[in-house]
Design an enzyme around this catalytic site. Structure first.
Site: not given
Ligand code: WQD
Length: 350
Positions: A133, A158, A162
């Site tokens: 990741s 998590y 990785k």
């Molecule tokens: C994306 C953006 C949030 C939800 C993580 C892991 C990565 C992979 C994918 C597993 C961020 C914003 C999110 C919400 C929001 N893991 N957001 N409202 O955190 O980039 O990555 O998940 O497969 O390894 O690190 O992904 O989709 O959680 O967030 O504003 O209800 O959307 O702040 O900026 P992230 P995400």
């Protein structure tokens, strides 16, 4: 005339009933591989196997098995002889949960990989493609981020698993084990299969942006919270590199081909699998509304702990060395996510 039937090469996919795993099984079958899926079904359902068969017309072998079960894994390799390579997806992956339950994450994510690596030589398994990741980069100093960027202290157990997994693979290869490895550092996988038979189906309240967004759009969730618009980005919201899940799946097939055709330049190779395009949360919301015509109810709230401000890939190395490139537009990807959500409703699943 003797026609030599091309024996299908057998690939093990751990976590193969999961979101990225199931899409990868489809692409492996499309490429002519025979697939064995193992999954403990902790975060997915066995009916995904039926849906894979509906998409490709080929039913993969499926065994419910936990990668923590060393003896079970040993028996599996003995039962399904000739497995040439593994794609290892099976892992716990909720960033927030990993902070609350670090030991569950360290045990599951590290010991699963260790078991596989230990059994590979014994069963003649030549290679492994590992689901890593972009979290290993933390907040990169330079953007877009290349594979040479330094890894940073992980923001969560998590993300740490990785990083440690990548080091475990390297150390095992350095020790002389007859193992070839390709580490794929994903950015943010989103979207669903065009058939709308496969997609993301998180248990409970979605942590990731797109499933929460489509559940809000269809009325399951009342409102999407945007976690902060006071970041140092053009519109203040976080930037990510959102990659279509089918494009991501295809990268795994290319990696498997590369290992089996012995085209690797080193025994352990690392590739960023991203589009090279950064999009903010607000841009994504507007792109969703534009491409689906569905209005989204959202509100700006405070930042989420542990969020990286902005990260997107420099995918040149994967493009040039693997010959792989993300092809699907963000509009088509968001439409596929929405179609999947609509189909879930029609099937009474959500
Ligand atoms: C994306 C953006 C949030 C939800 C993580 C892991 C990565 C992979 C994918 C597993 C961020 C914003 C999110 C919400 C929001 N893991 N957001 N409202 O955190 O980039 O990555 O998940 O497969 O390894 O690190 O992904 O989709 O959680 O967030 O504003 O209800 O959307 O702040 O900026 P992230 P995400």
């Amino acid at each position: 005339m003797f026609i030599f039937a091309q024996m299908k090469q057998r690939i093990l996919v751990t976590g193969g009933t999961g979101y990225i795993g199931s899409h990868t099984v489809v692409e492996l079958q499309n490429a002519g591989y025979e697939v064995v899926i193992i999954d403990n079904l902790a975060n997915s359902n066995a009916d995904v196997v039926d849906n894979i068969e509906k998409v490709t017309g080929i039913r993969p072998i499926f065994e419910k098995l936990d990668c923590l079960d060393f003896q079970g894994l040993d028996n599996l390799f003995s039962k399904y002889t000739g497995i040439k390579a593994i794609i290892h997806f099976a892992a716990s992956k909720a960033v927030g949960e990993s902070v609350e339950k670090p030991l569950l994450y360290y045990r599951n994510n590290l010991v699963s990989l260790i078991n596989l690596l230990e059994l590979m030589p014994k069963h003649g398994v030549e290679g492994i493609v590992f689901s890593s990741s972009c979290t290993v980069y933390g907040q990169p100093d330079e953007l877009p981020v290349t594979e040479n960027a330094p890894t940073k202290k992980a923001e969560s157990p998590y993300g740490n698993t990785k990083q440690i997994n990548e080091e475990i693979v390297r150390d095992v290869v350095t020790s002389g084990a007859p193992i070839n490895a390709i580490l794929l550092r994903y950015f943010n996988p989103i979207g669903a299969h065009p058939s709308a038979l496969l997609g993301e189906l998180p248990n409970g309240v979605p942590q990731n942006l797109i499933p929460f967004l489509t559940q809000t759009a269809i009325g399951i969730r009342e409102k999407l919270s945007v976690f902060g618009n006071d970041y140092n980005t053009p519109d203040g919201s976080c930037i990510r590199d959102y990659i279509n899940v089918v494009d991501l799946a295809k990268a795994h097939v290319i990696a498997i081909n590369r290992i089996l055709e012995k085209k690797q330049k080193e025994q352990v190779e690392v590739f960023n699998i991203g589009t090279g395009r950064g999009l903010s949360v607000l841009e994504l919301i507007h792109a969703f509304e534009e491409s689906t015509g569905v209005k989204l109810n959202y509100q700006i709230v405070g930042r989420r702990a542990g969020d990286i401000e902005q990260v997107w890939a420099n995918p040149d190395y994967a493009n040039n060395e693997l010959g792989w490139k993300a092809e699907t537009s963000i509009e088509d990807t968001l439409r596929s996510a929405w179609n999947w959500q609509v189909k879930l409703r029609e099937r009474g699943i959500q």
